[in-house]
Structure formats: structure tokens, C-alpha cells
Design a protein around this motif. Structure first.
Motif, PDB file in Angstrom:
ATOM      1  N   GLN A  95       0.828  -1.206   0.000  1.00  0.00           N
ATOM      2  CA  GLN A  95       0.000   0.000   0.000  1.00  0.00           C
ATOM      3  C   GLN A  95       0.865   1.261   0.000  1.00  0.00           C
ATOM      4  OE1 GLN A  95      -3.223   0.250  -0.315  1.00  0.00           O
ATOM      5  NE2 GLN A  95      -4.082   1.912   0.896  1.00  0.00           N
ATOM      6  N   MET A 100       1.322   3.621  -3.230  1.00  0.00           N
ATOM      7  CA  MET A 100       1.287   5.038  -2.867  1.00  0.00           C
ATOM      8  C   MET A 100       2.587   5.743  -3.243  1.00  0.00           C
ATOM      9  SD  MET A 100      -0.624   4.936   0.869  1.00  0.00           S
ATOM     10  CE  MET A 100      -0.572   6.733   1.088  1.00  0.00           C
ATOM     11  N   TRP A 115      -5.946   9.943  -5.178  1.00  0.00           N
ATOM     12  CA  TRP A 115      -5.736   8.638  -4.557  1.00  0.00           C
ATOM     13  C   TRP A 115      -5.058   8.668  -3.191  1.00  0.00           C
ATOM     14  CZ3 TRP A 115      -8.515   4.878  -6.178  1.00  0.00           C
ATOM     15  CH2 TRP A 115      -8.922   4.815  -7.517  1.00  0.00           C
ATOM     16  N   ARG A 118      -7.133   8.999   0.286  1.00  0.00           N
ATOM     17  CA  ARG A 118      -7.974   7.824   0.554  1.00  0.00           C
ATOM     18  C   ARG A 118      -7.146   6.590   0.863  1.00  0.00           C
ATOM     19  NH1 ARG A 118     -11.750   6.408  -3.950  1.00  0.00           N
ATOM     20  NH2 ARG A 118     -10.415   7.586  -5.377  1.00  0.00           N
ATOM     21  N   MET A 119      -6.001   6.472   0.211  1.00  0.00           N
ATOM     22  CA  MET A 119      -5.138   5.320   0.483  1.00  0.00           C
ATOM     23  C   MET A 119      -4.486   5.442   1.856  1.00  0.00           C
ATOM     24  SD  MET A 119      -3.480   4.867  -3.325  1.00  0.00           S
ATOM     25  CE  MET A 119      -2.717   3.253  -3.074  1.00  0.00           C
ATOM     26  N   ALA A 124      -9.147   3.330   0.378  1.00  0.00           N
ATOM     27  CA  ALA A 124      -8.867   2.762  -0.946  1.00  0.00           C
ATOM     28  C   ALA A 124      -7.614   1.917  -0.828  1.00  0.00           C
ATOM     29  CB  ALA A 124      -8.672   3.857  -1.987  1.00  0.00           C
ATOM     30  N   ILE A 125      -7.636   0.755  -1.451  1.00  0.00           N
ATOM     31  CA  ILE A 125      -6.515  -0.180  -1.399  1.00  0.00           C
ATOM     32  C   ILE A 125      -5.827  -0.201  -2.755  1.00  0.00           C
ATOM     33  CG2 ILE A 125      -5.878  -2.618  -1.129  1.00  0.00           C
ATOM     34  CD1 ILE A 125      -8.205  -2.832   0.860  1.00  0.00           C
ATOM     35  N   GLY A 126      -4.504  -0.248  -2.742  1.00  0.00           N
ATOM     36  CA  GLY A 126      -3.729  -0.268  -3.972  1.00  0.00           C
ATOM     37  C   GLY A 126      -2.925  -1.532  -4.136  1.00  0.00           C
ATOM     38  N   ASN A 164      -2.616  -7.939  -2.788  1.00  0.00           N
ATOM     39  CA  ASN A 164      -3.808  -7.066  -2.751  1.00  0.00           C
ATOM     40  C   ASN A 164      -4.525  -6.982  -4.096  1.00  0.00           C
ATOM     41  OD1 ASN A 164      -2.916  -6.486  -0.156  1.00  0.00           O
ATOM     42  ND2 ASN A 164      -2.228  -4.413  -0.633  1.00  0.00           N
ATOM     43  N   ALA A 168      -7.952  -4.636  -4.647  1.00  0.00           N
ATOM     44  CA  ALA A 168      -7.468  -3.271  -4.845  1.00  0.00           C
ATOM     45  C   ALA A 168      -8.511  -2.404  -5.538  1.00  0.00           C
ATOM     46  CB  ALA A 168      -6.179  -3.281  -5.657  1.00  0.00           C
ATOM     47  N   ASP A 169      -8.556  -1.152  -5.118  1.00  0.00           N
ATOM     48  CA  ASP A 169      -9.360  -0.151  -5.799  1.00  0.00           C
ATOM     49  C   ASP A 169      -8.596   0.486  -6.951  1.00  0.00           C
ATOM     50  OD1 ASP A 169     -11.783   0.092  -3.913  1.00  0.00           O
ATOM     51  OD2 ASP A 169     -10.066   0.252  -2.566  1.00  0.00           O
TER      52      ASP A 169
END
Length: 383
Positions: A95, A100, A115, A118-119, A124-126, A164, A168-169
């Protein structure tokens, strides 16, 4: 059991991070992680916002809702997270230090604003799409391609072993273009973009691992990361993630060591605790030395990073040396626990299996050997 008393070298802020993350792990993770490992699941959606509130997602980045803490503070957090499980630290690393960090370092201001807050909050997941099914240690030979179609980009290819991925978003995906390797911000739900989980893992079971498939994924012109071209982009992010690993594995090793010490003091054979036997004490002594040396390495590299002096070769040194130290410690701890060492009642076999993956992801031991070999001789030996 820290004979060298390394944590005495931490600042008050770094000790605060240690205590806060350790308390969170003890309450939220440790009581459940054995069950997650056995079931092959990880409650990312539930834990994401809690980790965001804790401040560990992108905690070494500045602004955009990130904590902006020191490299050593981030390392200490990784150590305490991985003392619970490598899957937990992997979630935080991917993440913050991969997805990020890629947007933070190379993205446009619009991408950052969209992004990163929110991350950082865990809303929000990355994920980070670099490794491919047949392209691991040689990412420059990737098969994923992106070409321009009018003002759009169209991506085709596949990525493998992506932490992830299916939850993930947003995915940061690296692809070859006519102008070199570029990074793309790919929101989940984009037509042609799919992610499926990899099952039957024996390692990192408390972690979501996926394959990404890109089939004519059409993205607008502003989806590309504008500030980097070439392998230096993804490799720069990998160096950030490897830094977290060289701290994290000290926590995994410590967990195994502490379990072995406690077991040796209470398990009796031949009328006395096995910790009273010389051979057991020799094992514990070498484990203490290995973890002490790994801790010193992590702290030194962390201080160099905070001074802006760290090099990728130093990070390779730490990743290679510390993972090996942690894995050796886990294996020794398993022998002290005997048959009990293979059950999930104790953390040792779980850490040992996880560390087999940590040994090869984010650069295999062989690749880091060649990084150091080139630093020593000046001669690259990759091909």
C-alpha cells in the motif's frame, strides 16, 4: 531478551511508534492471525481503515494525509507488524511503499489528490503490477504493452504474484511503450481489467495474492505517471519496499526467538527444562546474535536513509542479510519446539513458511548477491 538493547537508540517518537503498533498488533492481529493463515484469508477491507487510523499507510510520505514520519519510525512499525505476520507487513508495504510511493514520486498532482488521501486512510486499497508470469527477476523483459490510440492508452498483458490484487481499488501497472517502460494508474472496474486470486499457497496464506489480466484496457491520457520513464520508476519503488522488509523480518525472527525461549524454559526433558541443556543454549545464543546483527543493520540503514545517504546497494545488503538471519532463526526455533513447532498453536512454522516467500520476493537472494557483487567488483554479472 535484546542483549544489545538496540531500542535504547530509538528516539522518543520512534519508541512511541513501536509501542502504539505493538499494542495494535497484540489486540487486533495476534489473536486471529493463525486462523487467517489456516483459512487462507486476510480481512483487508476491515483492517484497512484501522491501519489508516493507526497512521502506518504511507507513513513515511509527506502530505496528502500521510504521517510524514522518519524512515526509522517506519522501519520500527514494519518490525512490529511483521512480528505478527509477514502478510500484514506486506499489505502495509504494498500500500505505502509501492502503490502510494509510485503515485507520490512519479504521479501528477491530480493523481496524488485523487488517490493518496484515501489510500492513507485505508479507504482505498492499492496494488503494484510489475512481476509477470514468466518475468520475475528480469522486469525489463516484461511482455505487458501499452500503445497510444488517439489520446488514449491501451494496455495488454498479465501480472502475477500481486499482493492485494483482487481487493485493490487501484493498480499501478508497469508496461512497455514505444518510449520506454511507463507506469499507469488503473482503477478497478476498468473494462478489460480483471484480477483473480492465487490459491493453494503454503506461505503468506494470511495475504491476498492475485494475477492481473489486462485485455485491451483503455485508459485516458492522464492515467500515465508523468514523471518517470524506464525501469528506474518501478525499481525506485522496490527499493522503498525492500527497506521495509529489512526491518520487518527482524520482527518475524524475534517472534520465533521469543517463542523458543519461553518454550525452552518450560518444556522439561530428563527431569529439567530443555533450556538448561548446553545445546539448546547454543541455539538460543546464535539466534540472539543473528537478530542483534540484523537489528543493527536495519537501524544503521534507517539512519542513513533519514540522512538522505542510503544507496540501493545498502538496501540490498540489508534485505539479503536480514531475511537470511530471520529464516535461520525460525528454523532453529522450530527445532527447539520439536513437534509442537509445526502447529499453528505457536507462531514459528507460520513465520518460517512466510519467510520462504520473503526470501525471494522484492528481489531474490541471488539478485541481491549480484547487486553486491557489482558493488564490490564494478562488474555486472546479470547476464
Amino acid at each position: 531478551m535484546d542483549v544489545l538493547r538496540l531500542d535504547d537508540q530509538l528516539t522518543d517518537e520512534e519508541r512511541m511508534v513501536r509501542d502504539t503498533v505493538r499494542a495494535f498488533v497484540a489486540e487486533k492481529i495476534t489473536p486471529h492471525v493463525g486462523d487467517w493463515f489456516e483459512a487462507g484469508t486476510f480481512p483487508s477491507r476491515e483492517l484497512g481503515p484501522e491501519l489508516g487510523k493507526l497512521g502506518v499507510l504511507g507513513m513515511h510520505l509527506q502530505g496528502y494525509g500521510c504521517a510524514g514520519m522518519s524512515a526509522v519510525a517506519y522501519g520500527v512499525a514494519c518490525r512490529e507488524l511483521e512480528a505478527a505476520d509477514s502478510g500484514l507487513r506486506s499489505f502495509v508495504s504494498v500500500q505505502g511503499s509501492l502503490a502510494m510511493a509510485a503515485i507520490y514520486k512519479y504521479g501528477s498532482e491530480e493523481q496524488k489528490q485523487e488517490w493518496l488521501p484515501r489510500m492513507a486512510a485505508g479507504e482505498a486499497i492499492g496494488c503494484f503490477g510489475l512481476t509477470e508470469p514468466d518475468r520475475g527477476s528480469d522486469p525489463g523483459d516484461m511482455l505487458t504493452r501499452a500503445h497510444r490510440d488517439g489520446s488514449d492508452w491501451v494496455l495488454n498483458g498479465a501480472k502475477m504474484w500481486i499482493t492485494n490484487g483482487s481487493i485493490a481499488d487501484v493498480a499501478v501497472v508497469w508496461a512497455k511503450t514505444d518510449e520506454g517502460i511507463r507506469g499507469f494508474v488503473v482503477p478497478a472496474g476498468t473494462p478489460g481489467f480483471t484480477a483473480s486470486d492465487i490459491h493453494k499457497k503454503i506461505s503468506l496464506r494470511a495475504s491476498i495474492t492475485s494475477e492481473l489480466v489486462l485485455d485491451d484496457v483503455r485508459l485516458p491520457a492522464d492515467a500515465v505517471l508523468p514523471d518517470v520513464t524506464g525501469l528506474k520508476g518501478p525499481l525506485g519503488c522496490l527499493s522503498e519496499a525492500r527497506y521495509g522488509i529489512l526491518w520487518g523480518v527482524v520482527g518475524a525472527g524475534r517472534s520465533c526467538y521469543e517463542a523458543a525461549v519461553e518454550y525452552a524454559k518450560t518444556r522439561e526433558q530428563f527431569g529439567k527444562p530443555i533450556g538448561s541443556f548446553q545445546l539448546t543454549q547454543e541455539k538460543l545464543a546464535w539466534m540472539e546474535i543473528a537478530l542483534g546483527q540484523a537489528g543493527l543493520t536495519a537501524l544503521h540503514i534507517g539512519r542513513l536513509k533519514d540522512e538522505g545517504k542510503v544507496t540501493p546497494q545498502q538496501v540490498s545488503f540489508g534485505k539479503m542479510a536480514n531475511v537470511r538471519a530471520a529464516l535461520d532463526t525460525a528454523r532453529q526455533a522450530r527445532t527447539i519446539l520439536g513437534a509442537n513447532g509445526i502447529t499453528l498453536e505457536y507462531p514459528v512454522i507460520r513465520h518460517m513458511n512466510n519467510l520462504e516467500s520473503v526470501l525471494t520476493y522484492e528481489g531474490t537472494q541471488e539478485i541481491h548477491t549480484l547487486v553486491l557483487g557489482q558493488a564490490i567488483t564494478g562488474i555486472p554479472a546479470y547476464r
